[in-house]
Design an enzyme around this catalytic site. Structure first.
Site, PDB file in Angstrom:
ATOM      1  CG  ASP A 189      70.877  34.029   6.573  1.00 50.75           C
ATOM      2  OD1 ASP A 189      69.733  33.752   6.186  1.00 50.75           O
ATOM      3  OD2 ASP A 189      71.817  33.222   6.535  1.00 50.75           O
ATOM      4  CD  GLU A 210      65.298  33.983   4.235  1.00 52.89           C
ATOM      5  OE1 GLU A 210      65.164  33.455   3.146  1.00 52.89           O
ATOM      6  OE2 GLU A 210      66.306  33.813   4.945  1.00 52.89           O
ATOM      7  CB  CYS A 220      76.125  37.874  -6.785  1.00 53.48           C
ATOM      8  SG  CYS A 220      77.428  39.076  -6.494  1.00 53.48           S
ATOM      9  CB  CYS A 236      76.916  41.903  -9.821  1.00 47.30           C
ATOM     10  SG  CYS A 236      76.883  40.108  -9.881  1.00 47.30           S
ATOM     11  CB  CYS A 246      79.819  36.510  -7.891  1.00 42.85           C
ATOM     12  SG  CYS A 246      78.742  37.027  -9.223  1.00 42.85           S
ATOM     13  CB  CYS A 277      80.854  40.889 -10.147  1.00 41.43           C
ATOM     14  SG  CYS A 277      80.356  40.285  -8.529  1.00 41.43           S
ATOM     15  CG  ASP A 321      75.510  31.718   6.810  1.00 44.40           C
ATOM     16  OD1 ASP A 321      74.696  31.160   6.053  1.00 44.40           O
ATOM     17  OD2 ASP A 321      76.193  31.112   7.653  1.00 44.40           O
TER      18      ASP A 321
HETATM   19 ZN   LIG Z   1      78.384  39.144  -8.546  1.00 46.11          ZN
END
Ligand SMILES: [Zn+2]
Length: 451
Positions: free
Chosen positions: A245, A329, A381, A384, A400, A403, A410
């Protein structure tokens, strides 16, 4: 892809890293900021996005510093001037024809701008220099014009290209020579109608060069940039893959959690540069002191350029050597360049770093892929796959909601990039072609046959 040299004045110095180990360093990528100075070879090959890896031979540029004598410098200045005039004449001629809707063939342009122009009194001096350089200038103009035209008609991918700018007398000058315009005489470079020029052979040429670009940088140094072919040298396979990233706070953050700091070379040099530029602006036009001040600014810019390039090479080499695949990216750099962050973005040199990675991946038999820039990498996330919505840039760490995993912003983005890159590979589709986000791993099983 053919990559042009970008300020490798210290080729020997910064190339030294790889000496001794089995991994040679330094093949030199294009400097994007040069506009019309991109040599035509580079542009010709640019359409091919999956370059060199297939054939086992990598086409690269090797750049050496050269030391023309006083007479040779004068002769070179003449060729630079003539090539510049031919280039600009080409643009004027094509513009004229374009304005009246006349179609003009490339050979006709060359005939009028070189062959016929030589016979006129105001262009008679074109006869005094090697015609190879003039023909190549003509080709450069043709390519620049064509790129602009294709871009207008939407036949060219990537950002819009503007009308080619005329070449200017100040700043970087270059001529391109094909086989019949230069010879290697022992350890000297013979340039037609200029003579045998002394070369600092900082490393051995891997093959007989097919062309050379002789460059005079704004700071007054001369270089020869040879196009050579080099055998790809795949490194032993390893099973690590990595997502990267890119950012401003850190230059890059990897999915393994490593932060590569942003060295901000330009910002470091800013104070000195500002001072030098202030001095330059106060000097009288055309004076010797103004020339001196301009030289000083050019030297400062060279330092920034070369340190940045060196850093990009070293970072890229490390990423490629340690990982079988690198995913990053696809950045909208040109969009960001229009914002307040432009200077920081340019200083970070993301494109330069990615070009280095791409090129080294080809050289060492590794995979490099860009994933689409519309991936919501910072909203999902990585544990998950639940999309958590956009977060302001100030939030560096978040948990998150689904989860409960605590993420560094980053690192989480880098992990999502890695997942997206892997999914692209599994799907066997062009990286970045997917319009929507695919939750990590969710689609991996369904398209395995295509992989
Ligand atoms: Zn999650």
């Amino acid at each position: 892809m053919l990559l042009d040299a970008a300020g490798l004045g210290t080729a020997a110095g910064c190339g030294e890293v790889g000496r001794g180990s089995e991994v040679p360093v330094h093949d030199v990528p294009v400097d994007v900021e040069r506009g019309n100075h991109v040599p035509a070879d580079a542009v010709l090959l640019r359409d091919c996005h999956r370059p060199v890896a297939c054939c086992g031979v990598v086409q690269v540029r090797y750049r050496y510093r050269i030391y023309p004598g006083p007479g040779q410098q004068q002769a070179l200045a003449r060729v630079f001037g003539c090539a510049r005039a031919v280039y600009n004449d080409c643009l004027v001629l094509r513009d004229g024809c374009h304005a009246v809707g006349e179609k003009i063939s490339d050979t006709e342009v060359q005939r009028r701008v070189i062959t016929l122009a030589k016979l006129t009194p105001e262009r008679a001096w074109l006869a005094g220099v090697a015609s190879v350089a003039l023909v190549q200038a003509c080709q450069d103009a043709r390519r620049a014009y064509r790129n602009w035209f294709d871009s207008l008609r939407g036949r060219r991918k990537g950002p819009k290209i503007r009308h080619p700018k005329p070449r200017r007398k100040h700043g970087r000058q270059s001529i391109r020579l094909t086989r019949n315009g230069f010879v290697l005489h022992g350890d000297r470079l013979y340039v037609a109608k200029v003579g045998d020029i002394r070369v600092a052979w900082s490393r051995v040429l891997p093959s007989v060069p097919s062309s050379v670009t002789v460059i005079k940088e704004a700071d007054g140094r001369y270089y020869a940039s040879f196009v050579v072919e080099r055998e790809a040298a795949p490194l032993p396979a390893c099973d690590r893959e990595i997502g990267v990233d890119l950012g401003l706070a850190s230059l890059a953050v990897t999915s393994a959690g490593e932060m590569i700091p942003n060295p901000r070379f330009l910002r470091t040099a800013q104070r000195r540069l500002r001072k030098a530029q202030r001095v330059l602006s106060r000097r009288q036009k055309g004076s010797a002191n103004r020339a001196k001040a301009r030289h000083r600014v050019a030297v400062l810019h060279r330092t920034v350029r070369e340190t940045r390039l060196d850093h990009a090479h070293k970072t890229a080499l490390r990423l490629v050597r340690d990982n079988q695949a690198v995913y990053a990216e696809d950045l909208a750099v040109s969009g960001l360049m229009r914002t307040k962050l432009a200077r920081s973005v340019a200083d970070a040199g993301w494109s330069l770093l990615l070009r280095c990675v791409e090129e080294k991946a080809a050289q060492y038999g590794r995979t490099f892929a860009r994933i689409g820039r519309f991936e919501p990498t910072s909203q999902v996330c990585s544990a998950c796959g639940v999309k958590d919505g956009p977060k302001p840039l100030s939030i560096r760490i978040w948990a998150c909601a689904a989860c409960g995993t605590v993420h560094d912003r980053d690192v989480n983005a880098a992990r999502n990039i890695l997942a997206a890159g892997r999914a692209d590979k599994e799907n066997g589709c062009e990286a970045g072609a997917r319009p929507h986000h695919v939750a990590a791993g969710a689609e991996a099983g369904t398209h395995r046959s295509a992989a």
